[in-house]
Design an enzyme around this catalytic site. Sequence first.
Site, PDB file in Angstrom:
ATOM      1  N   ASP A  32       0.822  -1.214   0.000  1.00  0.00           N
ATOM      2  CA  ASP A  32       0.000   0.000   0.000  1.00  0.00           C
ATOM      3  C   ASP A  32       0.861   1.272   0.000  1.00  0.00           C
ATOM      4  O   ASP A  32       0.679   2.155   0.863  1.00  0.00           O
ATOM      5  CB  ASP A  32      -0.913   0.037   1.250  1.00  0.00           C
ATOM      6  CG  ASP A  32      -1.678  -1.261   1.457  1.00  0.00           C
ATOM      7  OD1 ASP A  32      -2.103  -1.862   0.466  1.00  0.00           O
ATOM      8  OD2 ASP A  32      -1.846  -1.654   2.633  1.00  0.00           O
ATOM      9  N   GLU A 239     -11.616   0.017  -2.858  1.00  0.00           N
ATOM     10  CA  GLU A 239     -10.741   0.570  -1.803  1.00  0.00           C
ATOM     11  C   GLU A 239      -9.559   1.284  -2.467  1.00  0.00           C
ATOM     12  O   GLU A 239      -9.533   1.433  -3.692  1.00  0.00           O
ATOM     13  CB  GLU A 239     -10.231  -0.545  -0.869  1.00  0.00           C
ATOM     14  CG  GLU A 239      -9.373  -1.590  -1.559  1.00  0.00           C
ATOM     15  CD  GLU A 239      -8.983  -2.766  -0.669  1.00  0.00           C
ATOM     16  OE1 GLU A 239      -9.404  -2.842   0.493  1.00  0.00           O
ATOM     17  OE2 GLU A 239      -8.245  -3.643  -1.170  1.00  0.00           O
TER      18      GLU A 239
HETATM   19  O1  FUB Z   1      -3.092  -3.544   3.628  1.00  0.00           O
HETATM   20  C1  FUB Z   1      -4.380  -3.807   4.126  1.00  0.00           C
HETATM   21  C2  FUB Z   1      -5.401  -3.506   3.094  1.00  0.00           C
HETATM   22  O2  FUB Z   1      -5.175  -4.281   1.929  1.00  0.00           O
HETATM   23  C3  FUB Z   1      -5.394  -2.094   2.589  1.00  0.00           C
HETATM   24  O3  FUB Z   1      -5.915  -1.170   3.479  1.00  0.00           O
HETATM   25  C4  FUB Z   1      -6.146  -2.279   1.334  1.00  0.00           C
HETATM   26  O4  FUB Z   1      -6.088  -1.198   0.457  1.00  0.00           O
HETATM   27  C5  FUB Z   1      -5.501  -3.524   0.782  1.00  0.00           C
HETATM   28  O5  FUB Z   1      -4.315  -3.242   0.096  1.00  0.00           O
END
Ligand code: FUB
Length: 338
Positions: A32, A239
């Site tokens: 991320d 997301e």
């Molecule tokens: O790293 C945890 C979660 O996985 C992140 O918040 C999301 O965007 C995904 O990458």
Amino acid sequence: KTPATDSAEVKTGTEKSKYVSQPLVSHIYTADPSAHVFNGRIYIYPSHDTATGTPENDNGDHFNMMDYHILSMDSVGGKVTDHGVALHIKDIPWAGRQLWAPDAAFANGTYYLYFPLKDKQDVFRIGVATSKAPEGPFVPEKEPIKGSYSIDPCVFKDDNGSHYIYFGGIWGGQLQRWNNNKYDSAGQLRKADELAILPRVAKLGADMKSFAEPVKEIKIVDAGGNLFKEKDNDKRFFEAAWMHKYKGRYYFSYSTGDTHNINYAIGDSPYGPFTYIGVLLAPVEGWTNHHSIIEKDGKWFLFYHDIELSGKTHLRNVKVAPLIYNEDGTIQTIHSQK
Ligand code: FUB
């Protein structure tokens, strides 16, 4: 390992660019990556993946991260420095579990680290921590940002100095539990023919630790101005929001989650609406796909992750690739897989 850009095969002037990059670091797992240029140096604010043994499920319990390490480098391809632990969950008074994808910003002579974390009731909130240095260490506020919820904050500074925070994520990110900024623990994912859940934005207050206005939904629409439905899951928001500006226009990019694209949409206001354009980063190895975009010395770069080092979906490694615009402002799709 060869430096990231030296091994690149970049096709310009075509619709697609192919690029094979190397993990930026291999001594820890990172994911991320939210990249920024501060004081002429690239700082990367990633998640720090760890093998805690938490069983895997659709809510992402296996992403059970405990701290953040900030990485930096002079330029893409240069030596990467790991600045060590910048913030640990044990130092956050309201912490329950799971430090997910962070972001950072600079204002008021201070660096701000924004992070999603479940509180003691197991509800994701967004916290903020401050430091006088971009690499930390960061001191967290005693409470999460008032009115914040869900995951994956992205803080964008507009040309007039205003800061906006974009956030949200469905499934394990709990966005389906928030309607009109009210929490409903029974909130459900949308059915195939229902309109998809939308990402959120709020202007930040001058203190950078509060929302200056009620959280708003962001519309991502097709060329005809129609919102996507849940069944359009290769296009709808899941997301990993990111905002950047190019030639005066606002580019909102995001992950489609269960279809694994990073898509982008363009608008004329930081609040949208954003018109869907296409895929910016094709699916990578591993379930999640999450990115950021920066300009450094007149060149544009995409930071992202995959699971090359571990082969495990919750133990990821960050990478970088060149990002190439076409004449009309569209972006050439990056296919990172070897
Ligand atoms: O790293 C945890 C979660 O996985 C992140 O918040 C999301 O965007 C995904 O990458």
